[in-house]
Design an enzyme around this catalytic site. Structure first.
Site, short mmCIF file in Angstrom:
data_model
loop_
_atom_site.label_atom_id
_atom_site.label_comp_id
_atom_site.label_asym_id
_atom_site.label_seq_id
_atom_site.Cartn_x
_atom_site.Cartn_y
_atom_site.Cartn_z
CB SER B 106 -0.95 -0.34 1.19
OG SER B 106 -1.38 1.09 1.55
CE1 TYR B 142 -4.78 -1.84 4.83
CE2 TYR B 142 -3.32 -0.34 4.22
CZ TYR B 142 -4.30 -0.61 3.85
OH TYR B 142 -4.42 -1.19 2.47
CE LYS B 146 -2.05 -3.48 3.01
NZ LYS B 146 -2.75 -5.24 2.19
#
Lengths: 277, 277
Positions: B106, B142, B146
């Protein structure tokens, strides 16, 4: 300064305690999973947030060393101690408003530079140095969990109220007191029956150690330089003694932190007599 | 090619299925936590290794999309779905001998470049582009999860028998079909009552989207370029449409993979009529 050390009874923690605990500048609190008779200890596991959280109150800095200690450990142990444990430590830092964190990362985050170039690398036959700007090449989940800690530190400094400063130290080989020289790990392995003294494996281990050795007084100095620093918000440093055969840059630690290693593995031309039992 | 898609029913997975499933070159298997009436699904949670492992047998490639889907989700969900889930997927890849993995990373791994420079960044007023060689600045757990996936991919390619190829795609904003244009996310927010259409918040959201949009056909193309590639062992690419306002490099994906985005958010000079309900 009030300083909490997690994983305080490991190689790095005991090196810090030996070298810095007598200085009036520091009041250390030692946190570890296990008690140690000679040192007052807060016994708690970093995998248990509620158990460790009270120890963070009133601290000026945290030296976060607690982790699954070796690359060959199973995933579940790394997950619990190094990933969940580091999450818990960073949340406790944030919740308690601790301003400074010094984190023991590892040279293993760049371990594949070694693995893919050994053993030629050990003799300094390759003109090759890596620094904190080179891409990481983790060699294990142990290393990936160290990177997790580095990234968490970066995130908290940039996005949270605390800490304000985070130092990731990619430490090389720190040994216990009995083996604090370039022969240390090789001698440990002899003692454990892995191979004979002066075998090719032994010689290679010594050669590797001449590159990778980070003496106990040098690692303690590096940690102290972080504790005394007022300039860094987030940064990454390799931590190794001033060994000519090292392939890790120390100019960044010299320039930013004023690190001045006192040891150099090449100065040991003979094996210390104490090993000749 | 036999290709397993994990998290197959999310935005990226459905974009791939729409665009590539009719091609004779691919035989897709869809794995997701939830069933979808119109698509035969292996229902399993990546947090459960035993449940997902059989689906990896005989696969030529895995497109690993399953994850906690948003930065604002709680740690426990990120830990389970993105960290433990990705560990399980990589272990299944290794165990089954799958040769190729395409991983949805991301733009949030570099999210603080945006956070610290917004909203000036959105109008392309800053001469500023980042690429895969710039230091990461994760904005959340988050994002850190990743990076965990990227590092795991690197480690497996270098140290394990499988996979041989791993592509980390740092994807920007992929929407659902109904909102696949630069107005999409802003319109979604209007529908959810977050703010009024044409409010300053709306305009800023559209401006951000003009930088960040990755159209469904562009993300499907990027994934296909990975599946067709024979040169990469491990590499990292930003994935975004050819928007002039983007601050992410796509030359690396162009040069290495032959990515040729077909969409450009600046070409949408008016809001599509379908929103004027």
């Amino acid at each position: 300064m009030d300083v909490l050390i997690t994983g305080a009874h490991g190689q790095v923690g005991t090196a810090i305690a030996e070298r810095l605990s007598e200085k009036p500048a520091y009041d250390f609190t030692y946190l570890d999973r296990e008690d140690l008779p000679e040192r007052e200890t807060t016994v708690a596991d970093v995998a248990d947030y509620d158990a460790i959280r009270p120890a963070f109150d009133g601290m000026d800095a945290v030296v976060h060393l607690a982790a699954a200690p070796r690359p060959d450990l199973p995933w579940n142990e790394i997950l619990e101690s190094s990933i969940i444990g580091t999450y818990n430590v960073m949340e406790a830092v944030r919740d308690a408003g601790v301003e400074q964190v010094v984190f023991a990362s590892s040279h293993h985050v760049s371990g594949n530079y070694e693995i893919k170039n050994a053993p030629e690398l050990y003799g300094a036959h390759l003109d090759f140095k890596i620094d904190h700007t080179d891409p990481v090449r983790p060699d294990s989940y142990y290393a990936i969990a160290k990177l997790f800690g580095e990234h968490a530190g970066n995130h908290y400094v940039e996005n949270m109220d605390a800490p304000e400063q985070f130092y990731a130290l990619r430490l090389c080989n720190v040994s216990n007191e009995a083996y604090d020289d370039p022969y240390g790990r090789a001698e440990e392995a002899v003692e454990q029956g892995e191979y004979e003294r002066d075998s090719p494996e032994y010689e290679q281990r010594v050669a590797r150690r001449r590159a990778m050795w980070c003496s106990r007084r040098d690692v303690a100095q590096l940690v102290e330089r972080c504790l005394q620093d007022e300039t860094v918000d987030f940064d990454v440093f390799y931590g190794v003694s001033d060994n000519p055969a090292r392939w890790f840059d120390i100019s960044h630690a010299r320039n930013v932190l004023g690190y001045e290693p006192q040891d150099d593995a090449s100065e040991w031309t003979e094996r210390p007599e104490r090993y000749e039992a």
